[in-house]
Each structure stands twice: as structure tokens, then as C-alpha cells.
Design an enzyme around this catalytic site. Structure first.
Site, short mmCIF file in Angstrom:
data_model
loop_
_atom_site.label_atom_id
_atom_site.label_comp_id
_atom_site.label_asym_id
_atom_site.label_seq_id
_atom_site.Cartn_x
_atom_site.Cartn_y
_atom_site.Cartn_z
CE LYS A 76 -3.88 2.02 2.63
NZ LYS A 76 -4.82 1.80 3.75
CB SER A 151 -8.15 3.82 2.78
OG SER A 151 -7.30 3.16 3.73
CB SER A 175 -8.54 0.72 5.43
OG SER A 175 -9.30 1.90 5.38
N1 GLN Z 1 -13.32 4.43 6.42
C1 GLN Z 1 -12.58 4.80 7.58
C2 GLN Z 1 -12.12 6.23 7.48
O1 GLN Z 1 -12.36 6.81 6.48
C3 GLN Z 1 -11.42 3.86 7.80
C4 GLN Z 1 -10.27 4.09 6.91
C5 GLN Z 1 -9.10 3.24 7.27
O2 GLN Z 1 -9.25 2.22 7.92
N2 GLN Z 1 -7.92 3.70 6.88
O3 GLN Z 1 -11.56 6.77 8.35
#
Ligand code: GLN
Length: 483
Positions: A76, A151, A175
Site C-alpha cells: 500500500k 482505503s 481499511s
Molecule cells: N473508512 C474509515 C475512514 O475513512 C477507515 C479508513 C481506514 O481504515 N484507513 O476513516
């Protein structure tokens, strides 16, 4: 070759059926051919990949072995990679080449993995759809009109499309697990402190945790083995021995106590997803598990608490991007204030700016007690709920997401609608617990995931349950059309 799992690759390399260089070249060609359809990579690191593959082949020729030696993976794009762009999905870091490797990256490189590239992601890991990346939305390989989740949507889409057998990802509020669910993969968010955060660009430091995304629990075990462990460079890293995750995969599920939280099956859950979750429970019962209804009474407060704490930490973490030390700098600033304002205004996208504003507001004098402190209290209550539940059960099971993957653009005008998609995943981050999502069926051709949660440092139990389930089901073996 692209259909092989990490475990099969390890056997193929050991049996000299192919070399890491052959496999690497085949996958690089596949990325060139197919990735334009899904946009799962921000950078493809062809030169690095070939040289790492050759080095791995040489190490094997010299008698070395190891499950990850010569295994191609992706990272990532928020794991720092020395000399290679580490963008975090943002214009702010479009020109940033990390001066060092993240601990996860260097540990995996030592184990012999081959880095094929850096995967696309929501900007600064903020999102559940992978639509906020500066490099464009990622498409779900199961249906190009749908989001892959976020994400870590790039890592998920790349693995689902068989461009890679596995990839690293991070989970602040879901995410790893949510994109795993929406793309038909297995993804594990470890216990907070299990995997080093050093060199992982911070979003919300008390919630962020790196982990593996792969097709099978068996492969998650292999990748986690290479990522986990104490790191003196991360002050929240925990010095707990790392078990042999592969060795525990086949343990019997006889008598395993599964808790089904009644709050997970209320309004808001797509009934078709609920049916598949119950079907997965039946399979586990056939394997000897026993089921118990439990309650997590404070779950309803999780989203409001998370969407105060995460932006609060983000507003602090992202203050380092000031146009002076890192990344993007605006043209011709007239003075220092102008430099800060325009570098940040032009370098950050709208969702990141929204989070910084919410976070700064929640932390400001006069509001701190009303929002941030309250949210921290809720966080403790949520943790206490889990501690009480784990007195009676070994794992907690439920849906990973309330809905199927949605159409790209469908929630763009309503950020809160996207936040609500995290309802089942964020509690594990608030409590610091490990969680896993595994494929459990399809609705309208789109994958559905089931989430398992376990007590602290029981990643092995999650992998064991998922592996046994994958021995008697084949959802994880299905590939999207054309891939
Ligand atoms: N959807 C959550 C956020 O926008 C989690 C994102 C993540 O786990 N990086 O904060």
C-alpha cells in the site's frame, strides 16, 4: 501462474517448477495488460522487482528456503519505500521519495519478498471507497462500476484481479477488512501493536495497524508472519512472542464458542448479507463450533466516537505537511502564511481537508471536553463491552459491511453515508482488537464478507477459524470474470 496462492508459489519455487524471476516477469506483464482497467497501482517498481527476484533465486540456489523467499507482493502506498515514491494517494506527496524503508517493508524484503509496486489508496487512508485518491478511483474487478472499498482498495483490487497473490494494507477503521469483503478476499487487521507502524505514514496513530490482504487465510498467515513482531522504533509496538501462524491453521474447531452480537443484525443490514452470515455460522457449527447470542451495547456510539478521534489525530499528524519540509509547495508564496495556506489548500483533497477541519474543531479549547473527551470515554466503554463478551465466547462473528459494494460516485455528495459503512469494523480499532474478514458468498455477483473478532493477540485463532471454513467452502477460490 497468476492463479497461484502464496502457499502454492512457495511450493513451486521450492520444487523448482519456476523461478521467482519468471513469476515476477509474468505478473509484471499482467499488470501492464490489465491494470489500466482497475487502476490498482500508483507505481509499478519493475526494476526493483526484477533485482529482488534475481536475488531471491540466488538465495534459493545457495540453499536458503522460506515461505516468502521469492514471493511477489505489493505495498500500500503509505508504507515508506526507500528511493521510491510514497504518495499516500495524495498530491501532497506526489513527489515524495521516502528516504528509508518502513519496518514492514524491510522485514518482508529480508524474508525475500519481491515488491511489484505501490498500490492505490484513498488519500491519506481516509475513505471506504477508494474514490478520494489523487490518482483516481480504483475499480472493483467484480464490476467496474462498483467501488472496491477503501482505503486499501488498490491492494484489494490488485489481489482480487490476480495481479498479485497478496499485498500489505492498513486498517484504521476497517481499511483491510472492508475492501477484503467487497472484493472477495481474506484480510486481517492485527492487534494494535502487533505490526510495527514505523515508516507507515500516520493517519490516526492510536488506531492505525498494518496487516495482510490475500485470497486465503493460509496466505494471510504467511504474510503476517513476515510483518509481525516487536520493533523498538515504534513506541506502541508490543514485545509479545510471535507464534507460528501456519502451524495453528488446522486446529480443531470442536467446542469453539462463537458469539453473535444481537446489535449486528438489526436495521441497516442488507438482509441478503445477513442470510450469508447465518449460512457461514451453520458451516462452522458443522465443524464443531457452538453459537451464543451476545450483546455489545455501546456499538451504536462507535461511529460518532471514531469520527471525532480519527480526525482529531489526523489534524495533528497532518500538520507536518506544511509546504516546507515534505512534499508539495505552492508556486510563488508571498509570505509564510500564504505558503502554508496555499500548499495545504492545493496539496490536500476535499476529504482530507474536511477531516482536518473536523479534527481541529474537536480539539479546540471549549470543544475538547464536549467532543474529544466524550469520544475517548465511549472508546473505553466499547472496549469494556468486548472484554465482557470475551469472557463467554472465543470469537465474535458478524457481517463485515452492512451493504454490498456501491456504485462509484453514489455517495460522493454525502460523506456521512460513506462513514456509516464502517459500522461493523471500527469497533475493533477503537478497542485495538484483531479482526479478519473472509469471503462468504455473493449477492448479485458481488462478494460478501464475514467478520471474525478475537481477544488481543489471538490472530492465530482468527486464521484457524477462517482456514477451516475455507477447507469446506470455495468462495475464496472464485475469480472475477476476465481475471
Ligand atoms: N473508512 C474509515 C475512514 O475513512 C477507515 C479508513 C481506514 O481504515 N484507513 O476513516
Amino acid at each position: 501462474m497468476h492463479q497461484l496462492t502464496l502457499a502454492e508459489i512457495a511450493r513451486g519455487l521450492a520444487d523448482k517448477k519456476f523461478s521467482s524471476e519468471e513469476l515476477t516477469r509474468a505478473l509484471l506483464a499482467r499488470i501492464t495488460q490489465l491494470d489500466p482497467q482497475i487502476n490498482s497501482f500508483i507505481s509499478v517498481t519493475e526494476e526493483l522487482a526484477i533485482s529482488q527476484a534475481r536475488a531471491a533465486d540466488a538465495r534459493r540456489a545457495a540453499g536458503e528456503s522460506g515461505a516468502l523467499l521469492g514471493a511477489p507482493i505489493g505495498h500500500k502506498d503509505l508504507f515508506c519505500t526507500q528511493g521510491i515514491r510514497t504518495s499516500c494517494g495524495s498530491k501532497m506527496l506526489d513527489n515524495f521519495k521516502a528516504p528509508y524503508d518502513a519496518t514492514v517493508v524491510s522485514k518482508l524484503a529480508e524474508a525475500g519478498t519481491v515488491t511489484l509496486g505501490k498500490t492505490n489508496m484513498d488519500e491519506f487512508a481516509m475513505g471506504s471507497a477508494n474514490e478520494s485518491s489523487y490518482y483516481g478511483a480504483v475499480k472493483n474487478p467484480w464490476s467496474f462500476e462498483h467501488v472496491p472499498g477503501g482505503s486499501s482498495g488498490g491492494s484489494a483490487a490488485a489481489v482480487a484481479a490476480r495481479l498479485l497473490p497478496a499485498a500489505t494494507a492498513t486498517d484504521t477503521g476497517g481499511s483491510i477488512r472492508q475492501p477484503a469483503a467487497l472484493t472477495g478476499l481474506t484480510g486481517l487487521k492485527p492487534t494494535y501493536g502487533r505490526v510495527s507502524r514505523w515508516g507507515m505514514i500516520a493517519y490516526a496513530s492510536s488506531l492505525d495497524q498494518g496487516g495482510p490482504l490475500a485470497r486465503t487465510a493460509e496466505d494471510c498467515a504467511l504474510l503476517l508472519q513476515g510483518m509481525a513482531g516487536f520493533d523498538a522504533k515504534d513506541s506502541t509496538s508490543v514485545d509479545e512472542p510471535v507464534p507460528d501462524y501456519s502451524a495453528g491453521l488446522n486446529a480443531s474447531l470442536e467446542g469453539l464458542r462463537i458469539g453473535l452480537p444481537k446489535e449486528y443484525f438489526g436495521a441497516g443490514l442488507d438482509p441478503r448479507i445477513a442470510d450469508l452470515v447465518h449460512a457461514s455460522v451453520k458451516e462452522l457449527q458443522k465443524l464443531g463450533a457452538v453459537v451464543k447470542e451476545i450483546s455489545l451495547p455501546n456499538m451504536q456510539h462507535a461511529i460518532p466516537a471514531y469520527y471525532v478521534i480519527a480526525p482529531a489525530e489526523a489534524s495533528s499528524n497532518l500538520s507536518r505537511f506544511d509546504g516546507v519540509r515534505f512534499g508539495y509547495r505552492c508556486e510563488n508564496p508571498v509570505d509564510l502564511t500564504d505558503l502554508y495556506k496555499r500548499s495545504r489548500g492545493e496539496g490536500f483533497g476535499p476529504e482530507v481537508q474536511r477531516r482536518i477541519m473536523v479534527g481541529a474543531y474537536a480539539l479546540s479549547a471549549g470543544y475538547y471536553d464536549a467532543y474529544y473527551l466524550q469520544a475517548q470515554k465511549i472508546r473505553r466503554l466499547i472496549k469494556n463491552d468486548f472484554m465482557a463478551a470475551f469472557n463467554d465466547v472465543d470469537v465474535i462473528l458478524g457481517p463485515t459491511t452492512p451493504n454490498l459494494a456501491w456504485k462509484i460516485g453514489a455517495k460522493n455528495n454525502d460523506p456521512v453515508a460513506e462513514y456509516l459503512e464502517d459500522v461493523y469494523t471500527i469497533t475493533a480499532n477503537l478497542a485495538g482488537l484483531p479482526g479478519l474478514s473472509m469471503p462468504a458468498g455473493f449477492v448479485d455477483g458481488l462478494p460478501v464478507g464475514v467478520q471474525l473478532l478475537a481477544p488481543y493477540f489471538h490472530e492465530g485463532r482468527l486464521l484457524n477459524v477462517a482456514h477451516r471454513y475455507q477447507q469446506v467452502t470455495d468462495w475464496h477460490t472464485r475469480a472475477p470474470n476476465g481475471f
